[in-house]
Design a protein around this motif. Structure first.
Motif, short mmCIF file in Angstrom:
data_model
loop_
_atom_site.label_atom_id
_atom_site.label_comp_id
_atom_site.label_asym_id
_atom_site.label_seq_id
_atom_site.Cartn_x
_atom_site.Cartn_y
_atom_site.Cartn_z
N GLY A 203 44.45 40.38 61.92
CA GLY A 203 45.80 39.94 61.63
C GLY A 203 46.69 39.93 62.85
N ARG A 204 47.86 39.35 62.69
CA ARG A 204 48.89 39.42 63.73
C ARG A 204 49.68 40.71 63.49
NH1 ARG A 204 54.28 35.59 64.25
NH2 ARG A 204 55.23 36.69 66.03
N VAL A 205 49.47 41.70 64.31
CA VAL A 205 50.11 42.99 64.13
C VAL A 205 51.52 42.96 64.71
CG1 VAL A 205 50.02 45.46 64.69
CG2 VAL A 205 47.90 44.20 64.17
N VAL A 206 52.50 43.12 63.86
CA VAL A 206 53.90 43.32 64.28
C VAL A 206 54.18 44.79 63.98
CG1 VAL A 206 56.29 42.61 63.96
CG2 VAL A 206 54.46 40.93 63.78
N ASP A 207 54.10 45.62 65.01
CA ASP A 207 53.92 47.06 64.80
C ASP A 207 55.17 47.84 64.45
OD1 ASP A 207 55.28 47.25 67.21
OD2 ASP A 207 53.57 47.99 68.36
N GLY A 208 56.34 47.19 64.38
CA GLY A 208 57.57 47.88 64.02
C GLY A 208 58.41 48.30 65.19
N SER A 209 57.86 48.26 66.39
CA SER A 209 58.59 48.71 67.58
C SER A 209 59.60 47.70 68.06
CB SER A 209 57.60 49.00 68.71
OG SER A 209 57.04 47.80 69.22
N GLY A 210 59.48 46.46 67.62
CA GLY A 210 60.28 45.36 68.17
C GLY A 210 59.54 44.58 69.23
N ALA A 211 58.37 45.08 69.65
CA ALA A 211 57.56 44.39 70.65
C ALA A 211 56.93 43.14 70.05
CB ALA A 211 56.46 45.32 71.16
N PRO A 212 56.57 42.16 70.89
CA PRO A 212 55.93 40.95 70.37
C PRO A 212 54.66 41.27 69.59
CG PRO A 212 56.57 40.65 72.66
CD PRO A 212 56.78 42.10 72.35
N GLY B 140 45.24 35.03 59.93
CA GLY B 140 46.30 34.14 59.48
C GLY B 140 47.47 34.84 58.82
N LEU B 141 47.42 36.17 58.72
CA LEU B 141 48.46 36.95 58.06
C LEU B 141 49.14 37.88 59.06
CD1 LEU B 141 46.53 37.97 54.81
CD2 LEU B 141 48.04 35.97 55.14
N VAL B 142 50.34 38.34 58.70
CA VAL B 142 51.07 39.31 59.50
C VAL B 142 50.81 40.70 58.94
CG1 VAL B 142 53.34 40.11 60.24
CG2 VAL B 142 52.87 37.66 60.10
N THR C 164 52.29 46.63 55.10
CA THR C 164 52.60 45.44 54.31
C THR C 164 51.99 44.24 55.02
OG1 THR C 164 54.68 46.42 53.56
CG2 THR C 164 54.45 44.03 53.32
N ILE C 165 51.17 43.49 54.32
CA ILE C 165 50.49 42.33 54.90
C ILE C 165 50.96 41.09 54.15
CG2 ILE C 165 48.24 41.27 55.39
CD1 ILE C 165 47.03 44.10 55.30
N PHE C 166 51.46 40.09 54.91
CA PHE C 166 52.04 38.93 54.24
C PHE C 166 51.72 37.64 55.00
CE2 PHE C 166 55.16 40.57 57.21
CZ PHE C 166 55.72 39.45 57.80
N ASP C 167 51.87 36.55 54.29
CA ASP C 167 51.67 35.21 54.84
C ASP C 167 53.04 34.69 55.29
OD1 ASP C 167 51.31 32.49 55.28
OD2 ASP C 167 49.89 32.26 53.61
N TYR C 168 53.25 34.63 56.59
CA TYR C 168 54.55 34.23 57.13
C TYR C 168 54.94 32.82 56.70
CZ TYR C 168 58.19 33.03 60.50
OH TYR C 168 59.37 32.61 61.08
N ALA C 169 53.99 31.94 56.57
CA ALA C 169 54.29 30.56 56.20
C ALA C 169 54.71 30.43 54.74
CB ALA C 169 53.08 29.66 56.48
#
Length: 566
Positions: free
Chosen positions: A59-68, A99-101, A510-515
């Protein structure tokens, strides 16, 4: 089930000032290198051999830190994150997240589910919205102070689908000692109330809450509130407040909240920050933010939550001036039948705000911006979702008379929506670095079982942040939005080991489909589940997989600092 002292573990919490400063600057890229170093480590406490409990792949990990965000696998064992990166070992269970965040679990900083989690514990609409942690208690705990310890122990024993913490309310203490009238309590009574707050803190409350627009809290003085908050300060807890005013006098209300925190030595949590005053749109919200920034710069941890909607939702009886309730609800309703009293009330509504009463009708711009929710009366049930002016026309009545007749007929508090906020102000507030998200809603159970007419925030609040303010309007980056739902509230509420995907932290995901993610629920049709939330994991255990709820109840009670001291 594990107790909260396990959730307040030795994992070092992220420095709140550093995190919020980075987010305010548009991202925490400087944290990426340290995160990568942690990910390269096998994960503290990870077993040397054998499969992980759960691996989330690709997945595309958006780790909560605010980092890309970055593409990675996430490994979980023992309820905690143990590896983030290219995970070579397999998992006993695996989730394909390509394909998910992949985000830390979302935190509702203003939940209303204190009774619901006790009665059912399933998480309902909260899990469907991607939530893993609920912080409740605007109106307090559903039990008195001497039963808070047992209440929390029951939640642990019976199990929940979510993590849960709560405040204890100043109104609870006042009712228990001095009743609900406007009479000033004695010094001895105030001391007795403070003892109840202390007892609730030692039992595990996160702090003390107030809802200062509602009687009897509206009758409490600043000095009284400071005395009640002193036990909270001794334990380094939080004073949480639905402020005395959120409209014309909101700046004074912020000063009061900050003053209470400073005098009592508490953190300050402002509920559902808003500029609920049409003449002040575009003006008040900026000064509100600057006041809080100044207090934070002076060393006070002041933070707030908000919900992303133009309408507030509360009781229809708030259209009645507070002085009517000085002798209790029954007496107020008896007076409300008197035509002479009604004439006086109508004049006060037309006059505008008073220092001791927030005039929701005036702040919204008139009765045509007040919509009936649930009347809790068979006589008026057919008018759900209609403007008060349209209801009045159908009944051949003045709008005020129509509203107050519904209040008189209610079997429990009739609800209404007040369209008092502007979208531009919402966008401004969302950019404040210390703002979190709070639904101001309790658990609900979806189409077929929900017979009410709730505010759409009950089903859509958190998905709306991503769908509306990231994807469609681009007010926030995805990384900023995720931080506001995860690491920012975790840091401000001192929830150690939560809010970020990094080895050692509790594995809320939490894993979600951004689109696809969308809130769907509207004021016209509020009972609609969001779309795009695919999987939800609490303390390493899935509570929703492939959009289907699981029976798991892995949630933990989040006890406050007084319980640790006790």
């Amino acid at each position: 089930m594990a107790k909260e002292n396990e959730t307040r573990d030795p994992v070092v919490p992220l420095d709140r000032r550093a995190l919020l400063g980075l987010l305010g600057a548009g991202g925490a890229g400087a944290l990426l290198a340290s995160h990568a170093a942690l990910a390269a480590d096998g994960g503290e406490g990870a077993a040397a051999t054998g499969p992980y409990d759960l691996v989330i792949r690709g997945g595309r990990v958006v780790d909560g830190s605010g980092a890309p965000g970055f593409e990675a696998d996430v490994a979980i064992s023992g309820g905690r994150f143990v590896e983030v990166g290219a995970v070579g070992r397999r998992g006993k269970q695996e989730i394909d997240a390509r394909g998910l965040v992949v985000s830390p679990g979302w935190i509702d900083t203003m939940d209303q589910s204190g009774r619901a989690v006790r009665n059912r514990g399933s998480g309902g609409s909260k899990v469907r919205m991607g939530l893993t942690t609920l912080i409740a208690g605007e109106m307090g705990t559903p039990v008195p102070a001497d039963q808070v310890s047992a209440y929390l122990a029951d939640l642990d024993a019976n199990g929940m689908a979510v993590n849960f913490g709560t405040y204890y309310s100043a109104s609870q203490a006042r009712r228990a000692v001095a009743g609900s009238s406007a009479a000033r309590p004695s010094k001895a009574q105030i001391a007795e109330m403070a003892d109840l707050v202390d007892e609730a803190m030692r039992a595990g409350a996160l702090g003390m809450s107030t809802a200062l627009i509602y009687p009897p809290a509206s009758f409490m003085t600043t000095e009284e509130l400071i005395e009640l908050a002193r036990p909270v300060g001794r334990y380094k807890g939080t004073y949480a407040t639905h402020m005395r005013d959120e409209g014309e006098f909101v700046l004074d209300a912020i000063d009061e909240a900050i003053g209470i925190g400073q005098a009592a030595g508490t953190d300050v949590h402002i509920y559902h920050l808003k500029a609920a005053f049409a003449p002040g749109w575009g003006k008040l919200i900026g000064e509100m933010g600057r006041k809080i920034d100044r207090a934070r710069a002076g060393g006070l941890n002041v933070f707030a939550d908000m919900y992303p909607y133009e309408a507030a939702g509360t009781g229809l009886r708030t259209t009645v001036p507070n002085w009517m309730f000085k002798d209790g609800m029954a007496h107020a309703k008896e007076q409300l039948r008197d035509p002479a009293i009604r004439a006086r009330l109508k004049a006060e509504v037309a006059k505008g705000n008073q220092k001791d009463w927030t005039n929701f009708v005036y702040n919204a711009g008139g009765w045509d911006r007040v919509v009936l929710g649930v009347p809790f009366s068979e006589e008026y049930d057919r008018f759900r979702g209609m403007k008060i002016t349209d209801i009045a026309a159908a009944l051949g009545k003045d709008p005020a008379d129509a509203a107050w007749d519904i209040v008189l007929a209610e079997k429990q508090r009739a609800s209404a929506f007040y369209f008092m906020m502007s979208e531009k102000d919402i966008e401004t507030a969302l950019k404040f670095p210390w703002i979190g998200i709070g639904s101001d809603a309790g658990v609900r159970y979806g189409p077929g079982s929900d017979k009410g007419y709730p505010h759409p925030r009950s089903y859509g609040c958190f998905p709306r942040i991503v769908a509306e303010y990231v994807r469609r309007r681009k007010v926030l980056t995805l990384e900023q939005a995720i931080a506001k739902m995860t690491s920012v509230p975790a840091a401000n509420l001192r929830l150690a080991g939560r809010g970020m995907i990094k080895p050692g932290n509790w594995a809320d995901v939490t894993i979600f489909d951004y689109a696809r993610i969308d809130d769907v629920a509207t004021f016209e049709n509020p009972i609609q589940l969001p779309v795009g939330i695919e999987h939800v994991i609490v303390n390493g255990t899935p509570t929703m997989l492939a959009r289907k709820r699981t029976p798991a109840r892995p949630g933990k009670v989040l006890r406050g600092p007084g319980a640790r001291a006790a």
